[in-house]
Design an enzyme around this catalytic site. Structure first.
Site, short mmCIF file in Angstrom:
data_model
loop_
_atom_site.label_atom_id
_atom_site.label_comp_id
_atom_site.label_asym_id
_atom_site.label_seq_id
_atom_site.Cartn_x
_atom_site.Cartn_y
_atom_site.Cartn_z
N GLU A 256 0.85 -1.20 0.00
CA GLU A 256 0.00 0.00 0.00
C GLU A 256 0.89 1.24 0.00
O GLU A 256 0.72 2.17 0.80
CB GLU A 256 -0.95 0.00 1.21
CG GLU A 256 -1.90 -1.17 1.26
CD GLU A 256 -2.93 -1.20 0.13
OE1 GLU A 256 -2.99 -0.22 -0.65
OE2 GLU A 256 -3.68 -2.19 0.03
N ASP B 152 -20.15 6.30 9.58
CA ASP B 152 -20.84 6.06 8.31
C ASP B 152 -20.90 4.55 8.08
O ASP B 152 -19.87 3.87 8.15
CB ASP B 152 -20.09 6.74 7.16
CG ASP B 152 -20.86 6.64 5.85
OD1 ASP B 152 -22.02 7.07 5.82
OD2 ASP B 152 -20.29 6.15 4.86
N ASP C 89 -24.88 7.87 10.54
CA ASP C 89 -25.70 8.04 9.35
C ASP C 89 -27.16 7.70 9.66
O ASP C 89 -27.49 6.56 10.01
CB ASP C 89 -25.16 7.13 8.25
CG ASP C 89 -25.90 7.31 6.94
OD1 ASP C 89 -26.82 8.13 6.86
OD2 ASP C 89 -25.53 6.61 5.96
N HIS D 17 -16.50 7.99 2.52
CA HIS D 17 -17.02 7.33 3.72
C HIS D 17 -16.53 8.03 4.99
O HIS D 17 -17.34 8.39 5.85
CB HIS D 17 -16.64 5.86 3.69
CG HIS D 17 -16.91 5.22 2.35
ND1 HIS D 17 -18.18 5.07 1.87
CD2 HIS D 17 -16.07 4.77 1.37
CE1 HIS D 17 -18.12 4.53 0.65
NE2 HIS D 17 -16.85 4.34 0.33
N ASP E 30 -17.90 11.61 4.91
CA ASP E 30 -19.26 11.72 5.45
C ASP E 30 -19.25 11.59 6.97
O ASP E 30 -19.96 12.33 7.68
CB ASP E 30 -20.16 10.64 4.84
CG ASP E 30 -20.54 10.93 3.40
OD1 ASP E 30 -20.31 12.07 2.94
OD2 ASP E 30 -21.03 10.01 2.72
#
Length: 416
Positions: A135, A265, A320, A396, A399
């Protein structure tokens, strides 16, 4: 090698990587889409090579140490088992370490969140000649890579070679990896390769349909997550941010007026569940992002346990409001401070506009937040004209931050 490996590389990982596994130059870089086999290929290749080169030792790097166990460490264990050489390897989890028993060669695991442990490795047998940075997109600072590059130094025994492997998802074309490796011309020390799911002959029809739906419904994401092309980032939603190391406990002691805020979220199969932990200094107009939880396939019990283990179960958490049943479940499990986010007309844009007034300071351990904020852009119509809404992707934690920051000033978020 103590015994001939009984399973061939091609049978395990298939085709498409012959140049990659045979390359012996210093830099071996593979960007690829999801399901491109790059991680499993790299893990299998390194286990095989460790058993072929009795003086070689390997260092595995990720930006944060805590992410290694469920990624590279798990992939290497898989490779050992698939190659049917379990009896020849000692695998330790505390700390993470693997030893090839016939020779004493080792695979070490380190995170860039503890740089002293990276630069102070000494090996008992042979030389430290190989490094795998998984990564690698998470390494946003090229100087961090230079420090790692310098740690693979000195002469290699005859027949051995020094090499650094980088594997990554190519989210952002502005990343330094593109310029340094993929834009380099005719350098014999660099192999820069792109792979995607199309070279993965092990995918079944259901797997392939996931990418076909992505191609149809989200062609911009398909270019990166499907085909492995560089993500073209234009029109970032948040530009006033920086990555910076800080101690949140010390910071809260120094600025006792700061508020800690938490957002959640929900996701499951394709989208991750994202938990945001931040602190806000309204006087300095600064948001400090100090922790995150980010995983797919999390049940409500798993979400509760992760938040509990992270130490935030007693905090007020804005979640959410589209999933009231999940909020009720989490409340019943013990998150007594969880409540639904207030949503209404223009709540997304109003929330974004409020956050844009602040500088966002992100702890290096929040690698998923860093990935999202460097890719969270305004959407476009089919003619390339910017729309007044963000893309439905890399959103994500964005939010979750927006939900959490509803509590900065209530009058700015009166959407009910």
């Amino acid at each position: 090698m103590s015994n001939e490996i009984r399973i061939s590389m091609q049978k395990l990982i298939g085709k498409g990587y012959a140049d990659y596994v045979n390359f012996k130059g210093r830099y071996r870089v593979c960007k690829g889409s999801r399901a491109s086999k790059k991680s499993k290929t790299t893990a299998t290749d390194y286990i095989k090579k460790m058993m072929q080169y009795p003086q070689a030792n390997l260092l595995i790097i990720r930006k944060t140490y805590r992410t290694l166990k469920d990624s590279c460490f798990a992939e290497l264990k898989w490779a050992i088992h698939q190659l049917q050489v379990d009896d020849e390897w000692q695998v330790k989890e505390s700390p993470l370490e693997m030893t090839y028993k016939p020779t004493g060669q080792k695979i070490y695991f380190r995170g860039l969140d503890d740089p002293l442990k990276v630069t102070s490795i000494t090996v008992d047998k042979g030389v430290l000649c190989w490094m795998w940075i998984e990564e690698a997109y998470e390494v946003l600072n090229e100087d961090d890579f230079n420090m790692l590059d310098e740690s693979i130094r000195g002469s290699a025994p005859e027949g051995l070679f020094k090499q650094i492997t980088l594997t990554l998802n190519p989210w952002n074309e502005r990343h330094w990896i593109k310029k340094r490796f993929f834009d380099a011309e005719n350098d014999p020390d660099i192999l820069a390769k792109t792979t995607n799911y199309l070279c993965n002959e092990f995918l079944d029809d259901a797997d392939k349909r996931v990418f076909e739906r992505m191609k149809r419904d989200n062609p911009r994401r398909y270019q990166v997550a499907g085909l492995g092309n560089w993500g073209i980032v234009d029109g970032l939603v948040f530009e006033n941010w920086e990555e910076q190391d800080f101690d949140i406990k010390e910071l809260l002691q120094q600025r006792k007026y700061m508020k800690t805020l938490f957002g959640l979220d929900f996701g499951y199969t394709n989208d991750p569940t994202a938990f945001f932990a931040g602190a806000v200094d309204e006087n300095a107009k600064e948001i400090f992002v100090f922790d995150e939880i980010y995983n797919t396939a999390m049940t409500n019990k798993m979400i509760y346990k992760a938040i509990l283990n992270a130490g935030y179960s007693k905090e007020r958490i804005r979640a959410d409001s589209a999933e009231p049943k999940s909020i009720d479940d989490l409340y019943g499990l013990g998150l007594k401070g969880i409540m639904k986010a207030r949503k209404g007309p223009d709540s997304v844009n109003n929330g974004i506009q409020t956050i844009q007034d602040y500088k966002i300071i992100i702890h290096p351990s929040c690698v998923n937040f860093l990935t999202e904020i460097t890719n969270y852009t305004w959407d476009q119509d089919k003619f390339g004209k910017k729309l007044n809404r963000p893309i439905d992707g890399f959103n994500h934690l964005m939010d979750a931050m927006r939900y959490a920051l509803e509590d900065i000033k209530g009058d700015l978020f009166s959407f009910d």
